[in-house]
Enzyme design. Sequence first.
Site, PDB file in Angstrom:
ATOM      1  N   HIS A  40       0.802  -1.215   0.000  1.00 40.36           N
ATOM      2  CA  HIS A  40       0.000   0.000   0.000  1.00 40.36           C
ATOM      3  C   HIS A  40       0.846   1.281   0.000  1.00 40.36           C
ATOM      4  CE1 HIS A  40      -3.703  -2.205   0.255  1.00 40.36           C
ATOM      5  NE2 HIS A  40      -3.267  -2.852   1.315  1.00 40.36           N
ATOM      6  N   ASN A  41       2.166   1.131   0.057  1.00 42.43           N
ATOM      7  CA  ASN A  41       3.013   2.309  -0.060  1.00 42.43           C
ATOM      8  C   ASN A  41       2.907   2.806  -1.502  1.00 42.43           C
ATOM      9  OD1 ASN A  41       5.494   3.966  -0.559  1.00 42.43           O
ATOM     10  ND2 ASN A  41       5.850   3.467   1.587  1.00 42.43           N
ATOM     11  N   ARG A  42       2.845   4.108  -1.663  1.00 42.46           N
ATOM     12  CA  ARG A  42       2.574   4.676  -2.990  1.00 42.46           C
ATOM     13  C   ARG A  42       3.835   5.064  -3.751  1.00 42.46           C
ATOM     14  NH1 ARG A  42      -1.824   8.668  -0.567  1.00 42.46           N
ATOM     15  NH2 ARG A  42      -0.265   8.670   1.057  1.00 42.46           N
ATOM     16  N   PHE A  43       5.011   4.738  -3.235  1.00 44.41           N
ATOM     17  CA  PHE A  43       6.254   5.127  -3.903  1.00 44.41           C
ATOM     18  C   PHE A  43       6.383   4.511  -5.303  1.00 44.41           C
ATOM     19  CE2 PHE A  43      10.740   4.664  -5.002  1.00 44.41           C
ATOM     20  CZ  PHE A  43      11.170   5.976  -4.883  1.00 44.41           C
TER      21      PHE A  43
END
Length: 171
Positions: free
Chosen positions: A38-41
Site C-alpha cells: 500500500h506504499n505509494r512510492f
Amino acid sequence: MSLHGFEPIIAKHPRLLILGSMPSVTSLEKQEYYGYRHNRFWPMMAEYFHVDLPDYEAKKRCIRDHDIILWDVIGSCDRIGSLDSAIRNEVCNDIPELLKKYPEISLILCNGKKSFTLFERMMANQTAVEYVYCPSTSNANRTMKEADLFAHWFAQLDRIYQDEGFRGGKG
C-alpha cells in the site's frame, strides 16, 4: 527491536538522491525498498516514468535507468512496528560520504518528515545540494489524496527530468 536498513540502489551517474527514513517491517521481511503493497512510492514512480514495475528487479532497474540513488537516512535503529514515530536510537547512514562520491547529485528529495528532519539535522550547513521535503508515500500518510501526493512529487521530479519529456498522468 534493533533493525538494519538496506544498501543504497545506485545508478552509474546519479543526479537525484531520494531518501526515506527506515524500511517498514514488511520491507525488511521482503528485503525491498517500499515493499509494503500500500506504499505509494512505486506506483508514483511507474506513473511518472511511464513504466511497468511488475517486480523488484524492474523497480531497481527504474532507479538505475533514471540516474537516481535510493537510500534511507537511517542505517539502523530500534523500533517496534513500522511507524517513524516509534524509531529510537537511530544511527544515520554516511550520506556526506555518498555526496562526496557522487558530486553530480543536484537535488535530494526526502520522503516524509522523519527523513527530512534527520537529514537536515545531519547536514546543516554541510552541503550545497538542495534538499526538499516531499510528503510521505507511506500508507500511514492518508491525510493527502493520492493525486495531490503525486502532483507534489512530480513537480520535484520535473526539476531534474523536465527536458526529458516525463510527466505524470495525475498531476
